[in-house]
Motif scaffolding. Structure first.
Motif, PDB file in Angstrom:
ATOM      1  N   THR A   1       0.807  -1.066   0.047  1.00  0.00           N
ATOM      2  CA  THR A   1      -0.088  -0.141   0.144  1.00  0.00           C
ATOM      3  C   THR A   1       0.818   1.238   0.056  1.00  0.00           C
ATOM      4  N   LEU A   2       0.644   2.410  -1.011  1.00  0.00           N
ATOM      5  CA  LEU A   2       1.193   3.343  -1.066  1.00  0.00           C
ATOM      6  C   LEU A   2       0.242   4.494  -0.657  1.00  0.00           C
ATOM      7  N   TYR A   3       0.736   5.449   0.053  1.00  0.00           N
ATOM      8  CA  TYR A   3      -0.346   6.671   0.391  1.00  0.00           C
ATOM      9  C   TYR A   3       0.212   7.848   0.330  1.00  0.00           C
ATOM     10  N   GLY A   4      -0.500   8.682  -0.269  1.00  0.00           N
ATOM     11  CA  GLY A   4       0.198  10.188  -0.378  1.00  0.00           C
ATOM     12  C   GLY A   4      -0.786  11.335   0.042  1.00  0.00           C
ATOM     13  N   ALA A   5      -0.526  12.096   0.578  1.00  0.00           N
ATOM     14  CA  ALA A   5      -1.545  13.259   0.856  1.00  0.00           C
ATOM     15  C   ALA A   5      -0.797  14.660   0.776  1.00  0.00           C
ATOM     16  N   TYR A   6      -1.479  15.898   0.470  1.00  0.00           N
ATOM     17  CA  TYR A   6      -1.135  17.232   0.547  1.00  0.00           C
ATOM     18  C   TYR A   6      -2.130  17.845   1.442  1.00  0.00           C
ATOM     19  N   ARG A   7      -1.561  18.517   2.172  1.00  0.00           N
ATOM     20  CA  ARG A   7      -2.411  19.579   2.991  1.00  0.00           C
ATOM     21  C   ARG A   7      -2.718  20.835   2.440  1.00  0.00           C
ATOM     22  N   LEU A   8      -3.955  21.091   2.107  1.00  0.00           N
ATOM     23  CA  LEU A   8      -4.092  22.548   1.236  1.00  0.00           C
ATOM     24  C   LEU A   8      -4.509  23.549   2.360  1.00  0.00           C
ATOM     25  N   GLY A   9      -4.736  23.061   3.634  1.00  0.00           N
ATOM     26  CA  GLY A   9      -4.880  24.242   4.525  1.00  0.00           C
ATOM     27  C   GLY A   9      -5.074  23.488   5.848  1.00  0.00           C
ATOM     28  N   SER A  10      -5.476  24.332   6.902  1.00  0.00           N
ATOM     29  CA  SER A  10      -5.603  23.775   8.115  1.00  0.00           C
ATOM     30  C   SER A  10      -6.858  22.635   8.406  1.00  0.00           C
ATOM     31  N   ALA A  11      -7.873  22.791   7.378  1.00  0.00           N
ATOM     32  CA  ALA A  11      -8.784  21.955   7.590  1.00  0.00           C
ATOM     33  C   ALA A  11      -9.015  20.738   6.402  1.00  0.00           C
ATOM     34  N   LEU A  12      -8.210  20.959   5.405  1.00  0.00           N
ATOM     35  CA  LEU A  12      -8.534  19.929   4.191  1.00  0.00           C
ATOM     36  C   LEU A  12      -7.147  19.732   3.553  1.00  0.00           C
ATOM     37  N   ALA A  13      -7.188  18.063   3.266  1.00  0.00           N
ATOM     38  CA  ALA A  13      -6.070  17.707   2.429  1.00  0.00           C
ATOM     39  C   ALA A  13      -6.630  16.529   1.515  1.00  0.00           C
ATOM     40  N   ILE A  14      -5.799  16.590   0.485  1.00  0.00           N
ATOM     41  CA  ILE A  14      -6.203  15.680  -0.544  1.00  0.00           C
ATOM     42  C   ILE A  14      -5.330  14.356  -0.622  1.00  0.00           C
ATOM     43  N   ASP A  15      -5.671  13.420  -0.934  1.00  0.00           N
ATOM     44  CA  ASP A  15      -4.730  11.857  -0.774  1.00  0.00           C
ATOM     45  C   ASP A  15      -5.087  11.109  -2.008  1.00  0.00           C
ATOM     46  N   LEU A  16      -4.244  10.320  -2.230  1.00  0.00           N
ATOM     47  CA  LEU A  16      -4.369   9.089  -3.081  1.00  0.00           C
ATOM     48  C   LEU A  16      -3.646   7.933  -2.382  1.00  0.00           C
ATOM     49  N   GLU A  17      -4.333   6.753  -2.511  1.00  0.00           N
ATOM     50  CA  GLU A  17      -4.035   5.340  -2.035  1.00  0.00           C
ATOM     51  C   GLU A  17      -3.980   4.441  -3.128  1.00  0.00           C
ATOM     52  N   THR A  18      -2.854   3.852  -3.437  1.00  0.00           N
ATOM     53  CA  THR A  18      -2.817   2.645  -4.318  1.00  0.00           C
ATOM     54  C   THR A  18      -2.480   1.499  -3.448  1.00  0.00           C
ATOM     55  N   ALA A  19      -3.042   0.121  -3.740  1.00  0.00           N
ATOM     56  CA  ALA A  19      -2.928  -0.763  -3.175  1.00  0.00           C
ATOM     57  C   ALA A  19      -2.673  -1.974  -4.202  1.00  0.00           C
ATOM     58  N   GLU A  20      -1.781  -2.981  -3.796  1.00  0.00           N
ATOM     59  CA  GLU A  20      -1.888  -4.218  -4.888  1.00  0.00           C
ATOM     60  C   GLU A  20      -1.958  -5.576  -3.891  1.00  0.00           C
ATOM     61  N   PHE A  21      -2.627  -6.227  -4.180  1.00  0.00           N
ATOM     62  CA  PHE A  21      -2.902  -7.461  -3.319  1.00  0.00           C
ATOM     63  C   PHE A  21      -2.599  -8.790  -4.273  1.00  0.00           C
ATOM     64  N   TYR A  22      -1.550  -9.415  -3.935  1.00  0.00           N
ATOM     65  CA  TYR A  22      -0.908 -10.465  -4.781  1.00  0.00           C
ATOM     66  C   TYR A  22      -1.159 -11.903  -4.060  1.00  0.00           C
ATOM     67  N   LEU A  23      -1.742 -13.104  -5.059  1.00  0.00           N
ATOM     68  CA  LEU A  23      -1.705 -14.168  -4.334  1.00  0.00           C
ATOM     69  C   LEU A  23      -0.392 -14.875  -4.684  1.00  0.00           C
ATOM     70  N   VAL A  24       0.197 -15.272  -3.584  1.00  0.00           N
ATOM     71  CA  VAL A  24       1.485 -15.918  -4.059  1.00  0.00           C
ATOM     72  C   VAL A  24       1.527 -17.242  -4.206  1.00  0.00           C
ATOM     73  N   SER A  25       0.493 -17.983  -3.479  1.00  0.00           N
ATOM     74  CA  SER A  25       0.372 -19.363  -3.494  1.00  0.00           C
ATOM     75  C   SER A  25      -1.335 -19.626  -3.096  1.00  0.00           C
ATOM     76  N   GLY A  26      -1.876 -20.470  -3.579  1.00  0.00           N
ATOM     77  CA  GLY A  26      -3.291 -21.025  -3.146  1.00  0.00           C
ATOM     78  C   GLY A  26      -4.062 -21.347  -4.542  1.00  0.00           C
ATOM     79  N   THR A  27      -5.195 -21.929  -3.994  1.00  0.00           N
ATOM     80  CA  THR A  27      -5.835 -22.761  -5.051  1.00  0.00           C
ATOM     81  C   THR A  27      -7.027 -21.616  -5.783  1.00  0.00           C
ATOM     82  N   GLU A  28      -7.200 -20.321  -5.357  1.00  0.00           N
ATOM     83  CA  GLU A  28      -8.134 -19.611  -5.698  1.00  0.00           C
ATOM     84  C   GLU A  28      -8.201 -19.321  -7.349  1.00  0.00           C
ATOM     85  N   THR A  29      -6.997 -19.321  -7.791  1.00  0.00           N
ATOM     86  CA  THR A  29      -6.676 -19.050  -9.119  1.00  0.00           C
ATOM     87  C   THR A  29      -5.488 -19.766  -9.742  1.00  0.00           C
ATOM     88  N   THR A  30      -5.394 -20.226 -11.023  1.00  0.00           N
ATOM     89  CA  THR A  30      -4.390 -20.787 -11.563  1.00  0.00           C
ATOM     90  C   THR A  30      -3.615 -19.836 -12.711  1.00  0.00           C
TER      91      THR A  30
END
Length: 251
Positions: A170-199
């Protein structure tokens, strides 16, 4: 909402978390519970129970705005045999009931992102993690890497169905516009290393992108996000999108 093989289907996912610091040590003990609303093929949406997670983390910071830490959680599913609300999937077939429940749980995990392990209803998950955080001026950057080690004690010993390994970044970044508001962006990768859910190797990596707003306050911090899953968790999904609302209180 998610676009599956049969068209658009409603999805919902919720998570409640509480964390208590152990002063004066930089250690925090936490508890969380995940749940949601999902639908299996041919059935109306039904509640899906997730996992109870207990664990802790440690964090160390510096005056330069850099902090790092690590944590360890144990996730215990609240239901191991499926949910009775899916019984009309097959009145006499318990395997069909569990299959419908797991299919719905997999779709709910679409918006769980790095927390998708909470909707693996087949066993206990052990999840160590590492965190990095940097605050400089109005910018905030954070990264988390976690490994999920899942064990299903009911599966035959030594088989692929008994365990699975996942990794999330998970990578998260935010920028504070002022004392009461910030904009942010979160990107996440979920990776199945091993298991039977998918081949299929091309389906092992799933992504979630969430732009949003953070409204800053003294005690409560409401957040509003717009998650987009171009490659959702469910193997039969083409895409998913929605709205995410949250509230954080610090006492």
């Amino acid at each position: 909402m998610g676009r599956f093989g049969g068209g658009l289907r409603p999805l919902a996912q919720a998570r409640l978390a509480v964390e208590v610091p152990l002063r004066p040590l930089p250690i925090y003990l936490g508890f969380s519970y995940a749940g949601g609303l999902g639908a299996a093929d041919g059935l109306a949406p039904r509640p899906v129970t997730g996992a109870i997670a207990v664990g802790g983390r440690a964090a160390w910071g510096s005056a330069m705005g850099f902090a790092f830490g690590g944590g360890f959680d144990v996730l215990v599913p609240t239901r191991l045999r499926g949910d009775d609300r899916f019984r009309d999937a097959d009145p006499v077939g318990p395997l069909a009931i569990r299959s419908a429940y797991r299919g719905a749980a997999d779709r709910v995990a679409t918006f769980a992102g790095p927390e998708a392990d909470a909707f693996w209803p087949r066993g206990v998950v052990f999840r160590p993690s590492v965190d990095l955080r940097l605050v400089t001026g109005r910018f905030v950057f954070q990264a988390r890497e976690a490994i999920g080690l899942a064990i299903d004690a009911r599966a035959p010993f030594g088989t692929d169905a008994q365990s699975r390994i996942t990794a999330s970044l998970t990578l998260y970044g935010a920028y504070r516009l002022g004392s009461a508001l910030a904009i942010d962006l979160e990107t996440a990768e979920f990776y199945l290393v091993s298991g039977t859910e998918t081949t299929e190797d091309g389906r092992r990596a799933r992504f979630l992108v969430t732009p949003g707003l953070r409204f800053l306050a003294l005690r409560g911090t409401p957040t509003l996000g717009f998650p987009i899953a171009p490659r959702p968790t469910a193997d039969d999904a083409q895409a998913a999108f929605g709205v995410k609302a949250g509230m954080t209180f610090v006492f």
